[in-house]
Design a protein around this motif. Structure first.
Motif, PDB file in Angstrom:
ATOM      1  N   VAL A   1      14.818   8.528  21.107  1.00 58.79           N
ATOM      2  CA  VAL A   1      14.345   7.666  20.028  1.00 58.79           C
ATOM      3  C   VAL A   1      13.066   8.239  19.430  1.00 58.79           C
ATOM      4  O   VAL A   1      12.147   8.641  20.140  1.00 58.79           O
ATOM      5  N   THR A   2      13.016   8.302  18.095  1.00 63.20           N
ATOM      6  CA  THR A   2      11.835   8.747  17.367  1.00 63.20           C
ATOM      7  C   THR A   2      11.017   7.522  16.976  1.00 63.20           C
ATOM      8  O   THR A   2      11.502   6.656  16.246  1.00 63.20           O
ATOM      9  N   ARG A   3       9.800   7.453  17.457  1.00 64.52           N
ATOM     10  CA  ARG A   3       8.912   6.328  17.188  1.00 64.52           C
ATOM     11  C   ARG A   3       8.142   6.608  15.891  1.00 64.52           C
ATOM     12  O   ARG A   3       7.478   7.647  15.767  1.00 64.52           O
ATOM     13  N   VAL A   4       8.213   5.661  14.947  1.00 62.71           N
ATOM     14  CA  VAL A   4       7.653   5.878  13.609  1.00 62.71           C
ATOM     15  C   VAL A   4       6.582   4.845  13.283  1.00 62.71           C
ATOM     16  O   VAL A   4       6.754   3.647  13.548  1.00 62.71           O
ATOM     17  N   LEU A   5       5.485   5.323  12.716  1.00 60.99           N
ATOM     18  CA  LEU A   5       4.439   4.465  12.162  1.00 60.99           C
ATOM     19  C   LEU A   5       4.541   4.513  10.643  1.00 60.99           C
ATOM     20  O   LEU A   5       4.495   5.601  10.058  1.00 60.99           O
ATOM     21  N   LEU A   6       4.683   3.357   9.991  1.00 60.26           N
ATOM     22  CA  LEU A   6       4.761   3.274   8.532  1.00 60.26           C
ATOM     23  C   LEU A   6       3.365   3.038   7.964  1.00 60.26           C
ATOM     24  O   LEU A   6       2.657   2.128   8.410  1.00 60.26           O
ATOM     25  N   VAL A   7       2.975   3.828   6.965  1.00 63.54           N
ATOM     26  CA  VAL A   7       1.652   3.674   6.350  1.00 63.54           C
ATOM     27  C   VAL A   7       1.827   3.615   4.835  1.00 63.54           C
ATOM     28  O   VAL A   7       2.121   4.624   4.183  1.00 63.54           O
ATOM     29  N   ASP A   8       1.655   2.423   4.276  1.00 70.94           N
ATOM     30  CA  ASP A   8       1.797   2.208   2.832  1.00 70.94           C
ATOM     31  C   ASP A   8       1.088   0.913   2.478  1.00 70.94           C
ATOM     32  O   ASP A   8       1.210  -0.076   3.212  1.00 70.94           O
ATOM     33  N   ASP A   9       0.370   0.913   1.361  1.00 71.41           N
ATOM     34  CA  ASP A   9      -0.390  -0.293   1.017  1.00 71.41           C
ATOM     35  C   ASP A   9       0.454  -1.368   0.349  1.00 71.41           C
ATOM     36  O   ASP A   9      -0.021  -2.478   0.120  1.00 71.41           O
ATOM     37  N   ASP A  10       1.723  -1.070   0.069  1.00 75.30           N
ATOM     38  CA  ASP A  10       2.624  -2.049  -0.543  1.00 75.30           C
ATOM     39  C   ASP A  10       3.492  -2.687   0.545  1.00 75.30           C
ATOM     40  O   ASP A  10       4.340  -2.005   1.141  1.00 75.30           O
ATOM     41  N   PRO A  11       3.308  -3.984   0.820  1.00 77.83           N
ATOM     42  CA  PRO A  11       4.084  -4.623   1.890  1.00 77.83           C
ATOM     43  C   PRO A  11       5.580  -4.632   1.620  1.00 77.83           C
ATOM     44  O   PRO A  11       6.380  -4.589   2.559  1.00 77.83           O
ATOM     45  N   LEU A  12       5.967  -4.674   0.333  1.00 78.12           N
ATOM     46  CA  LEU A  12       7.392  -4.645   0.007  1.00 78.12           C
ATOM     47  C   LEU A  12       8.001  -3.286   0.344  1.00 78.12           C
ATOM     48  O   LEU A  12       9.138  -3.210   0.816  1.00 78.12           O
ATOM     49  N   VAL A  13       7.246  -2.226   0.093  1.00 75.65           N
ATOM     50  CA  VAL A  13       7.724  -0.886   0.440  1.00 75.65           C
ATOM     51  C   VAL A  13       7.869  -0.755   1.946  1.00 75.65           C
ATOM     52  O   VAL A  13       8.881  -0.251   2.451  1.00 75.65           O
ATOM     53  N   ARG A  14       6.869  -1.239   2.684  1.00 75.82           N
ATOM     54  CA  ARG A  14       6.959  -1.166   4.145  1.00 75.82           C
ATOM     55  C   ARG A  14       8.147  -1.955   4.669  1.00 75.82           C
ATOM     56  O   ARG A  14       8.856  -1.504   5.579  1.00 75.82           O
ATOM     57  N   SER A  15       8.369  -3.121   4.087  1.00 73.14           N
ATOM     58  CA  SER A  15       9.495  -3.944   4.513  1.00 73.14           C
ATOM     59  C   SER A  15      10.816  -3.231   4.250  1.00 73.14           C
ATOM     60  O   SER A  15      11.716  -3.225   5.096  1.00 73.14           O
ATOM     61  N   GLY A  16      10.920  -2.613   3.083  1.00 72.75           N
ATOM     62  CA  GLY A  16      12.144  -1.887   2.735  1.00 72.75           C
ATOM     63  C   GLY A  16      12.374  -0.692   3.644  1.00 72.75           C
ATOM     64  O   GLY A  16      13.508  -0.428   4.077  1.00 72.75           O
ATOM     65  N   LEU A  17      11.296   0.028   3.949  1.00 75.95           N
ATOM     66  CA  LEU A  17      11.414   1.189   4.831  1.00 75.95           C
ATOM     67  C   LEU A  17      11.817   0.764   6.233  1.00 75.95           C
ATOM     68  O   LEU A  17      12.657   1.399   6.882  1.00 75.95           O
ATOM     69  N   ARG A  18      11.206  -0.314   6.727  1.00 78.36           N
ATOM     70  CA  ARG A  18      11.555  -0.808   8.064  1.00 78.36           C
ATOM     71  C   ARG A  18      13.032  -1.191   8.131  1.00 78.36           C
ATOM     72  O   ARG A  18      13.733  -0.844   9.091  1.00 78.36           O
ATOM     73  N   LEU A  19      13.492  -1.886   7.097  1.00 76.43           N
ATOM     74  CA  LEU A  19      14.896  -2.306   7.060  1.00 76.43           C
ATOM     75  C   LEU A  19      15.810  -1.085   7.010  1.00 76.43           C
ATOM     76  O   LEU A  19      16.830  -1.030   7.709  1.00 76.43           O
ATOM     77  N   MET A  20      15.441  -0.100   6.198  1.00 75.97           N
ATOM     78  CA  MET A  20      16.258   1.102   6.046  1.00 75.97           C
ATOM     79  C   MET A  20      16.316   1.895   7.348  1.00 75.97           C
ATOM     80  O   MET A  20      17.387   2.291   7.812  1.00 75.97           O
ATOM     81  N   LEU A  21      15.147   2.119   7.975  1.00 76.84           N
ATOM     82  CA  LEU A  21      15.105   2.926   9.186  1.00 76.84           C
ATOM     83  C   LEU A  21      15.741   2.226  10.380  1.00 76.84           C
ATOM     84  O   LEU A  21      16.213   2.874  11.313  1.00 76.84           O
ATOM     85  N   SER A  22      15.769   0.889  10.339  1.00 76.87           N
ATOM     86  CA  SER A  22      16.387   0.146  11.444  1.00 76.87           C
ATOM     87  C   SER A  22      17.886   0.397  11.520  1.00 76.87           C
ATOM     88  O   SER A  22      18.508   0.118  12.546  1.00 76.87           O
ATOM     89  N   GLY A  23      18.461   0.920  10.438  1.00 80.53           N
ATOM     90  CA  GLY A  23      19.881   1.239  10.454  1.00 80.53           C
ATOM     91  C   GLY A  23      20.209   2.502  11.229  1.00 80.53           C
ATOM     92  O   GLY A  23      21.376   2.785  11.481  1.00 80.53           O
ATOM     93  N   ALA A  24      19.186   3.258  11.589  1.00 82.26           N
ATOM     94  CA  ALA A  24      19.398   4.476  12.378  1.00 82.26           C
ATOM     95  C   ALA A  24      19.039   4.173  13.831  1.00 82.26           C
ATOM     96  O   ALA A  24      17.877   3.909  14.143  1.00 82.26           O
ATOM     97  N   PRO A  25      19.995   4.167  14.743  1.00 83.06           N
ATOM     98  CA  PRO A  25      19.741   3.739  16.128  1.00 83.06           C
ATOM     99  C   PRO A  25      18.728   4.592  16.870  1.00 83.06           C
ATOM    100  O   PRO A  25      18.099   4.122  17.815  1.00 83.06           O
ATOM    101  N   GLU A  26      18.534   5.851  16.433  1.00 87.38           N
ATOM    102  CA  GLU A  26      17.605   6.728  17.151  1.00 87.38           C
ATOM    103  C   GLU A  26      16.199   6.705  16.556  1.00 87.38           C
ATOM    104  O   GLU A  26      15.339   7.493  16.946  1.00 87.38           O
TER     105      GLU A  26
END
Length: 233
Positions: free
Chosen positions: A4-29
């Motif tokens: 598993v690759t552990r990722v830290l999201l850094v972006d000042d737009d909460p909507l962008v972070r939310s979208g990235l989290r949702l997108m990356l959650s689709g990858a099991p690793e």
């Protein structure tokens, strides 16, 4: 199961972070372990969550992503950094690579390609979007054109000194390390270097590690920049 690759999201737009989290959650690793709204918060979150990779925006209110990347990559055993931004200015691309980022991808990139970029950077392979590559080529070409004009002797001298320093750095390497460095400068993966130089992939990785240590570099993108500045790519 893949590690598993552990990722830290850094972006000042909460909507962008939310979208990235949702997108990356689709990858099991891939696991998003934390989020930051500003580059100034990155160091503390890295200490707390030990991510393998930081997905970093550039424009943020207190500390931008370039400064945060440079500070992060000065740490011992830092996580990889993948820049994810809307900005395509060649200055940003160059500064990101010099700061130690291993990848530069635009936010309008299709989700599957962003996920692939996260995987590749986490595996130690540099990733540049086609637009970033174009900007990098334009910047280098423009610098060369600028340096050869008679009105810019100072710039020409600076470029000559830069090339001489790059040649000096490559001179610090052993024969096989130099061959690996040149192959990295050609954009070859570890597997491709293994095939072309008739050595195992672990040996290639060991050589890359030794090159980074000897030349005081952060990642293979910076190795490629040294090779390019030496006029050997």
């Amino acid at each position: 199961m893949d590690q598993v690759t552990r990722v830290l999201l850094v972006d000042d737009d909460p909507l962008v972070r939310s979208g990235l989290r949702l997108m990356l959650s689709g990858a099991p690793e891939i696991e998003v372990v934390a989020e930051a709204a500003d580059g100034a918060d990155v160091q503390q979150l890295v200490d707390e969550h030990h991510p393998d990779l930081v997905l970093m925006d550039i424009r943020m209110p207190r500390m931008d992503g370039l400064a945060a990347t440079a500070a992060l990559r000065r740490r011992p055993h830092p996580p990889e950094v993948l820049i994810l931004t809307t900005f395509t200015t060649d200055g940003y691309v160059l500064e990101a690579l010099r700061a130690g980022a291993a990848g530069y991808v635009l936010k309008h990139t299709p989700p599957a390609q962003i996920i692939a970029a996260v995987r590749n950077v986490a595996a130690g392979e540099p990733v540049l979007s086609p637009t970033a590559v174009k900007q990098l080529i334009n910047a280098v070409t423009s610098a060369k054109d600028h340096a050869v004009t008679s009105a810019e002797n100072k710039a020409a001298t600076s470029q000559h000194d830069d090339q001489a320093e790059a040649v000096r750095l490559l001179g610090l390497l052993g024969k096989r390390e130099r061959e690996v460095a040149l192959a990295v400068g050609q954009g070859k993966t570890n597997a491709e270097i293994s095939t072309s130089l008739y050595m195992s992939v672990p040996t290639v990785k060991a050589h890359v590690s030794h090159i980074l240590t000897k030349l005081d570099l952060n990642n293979r993108v910076q190795i490629a920049l040294v090779v390019y500045r030496a006029g050997l790519a």
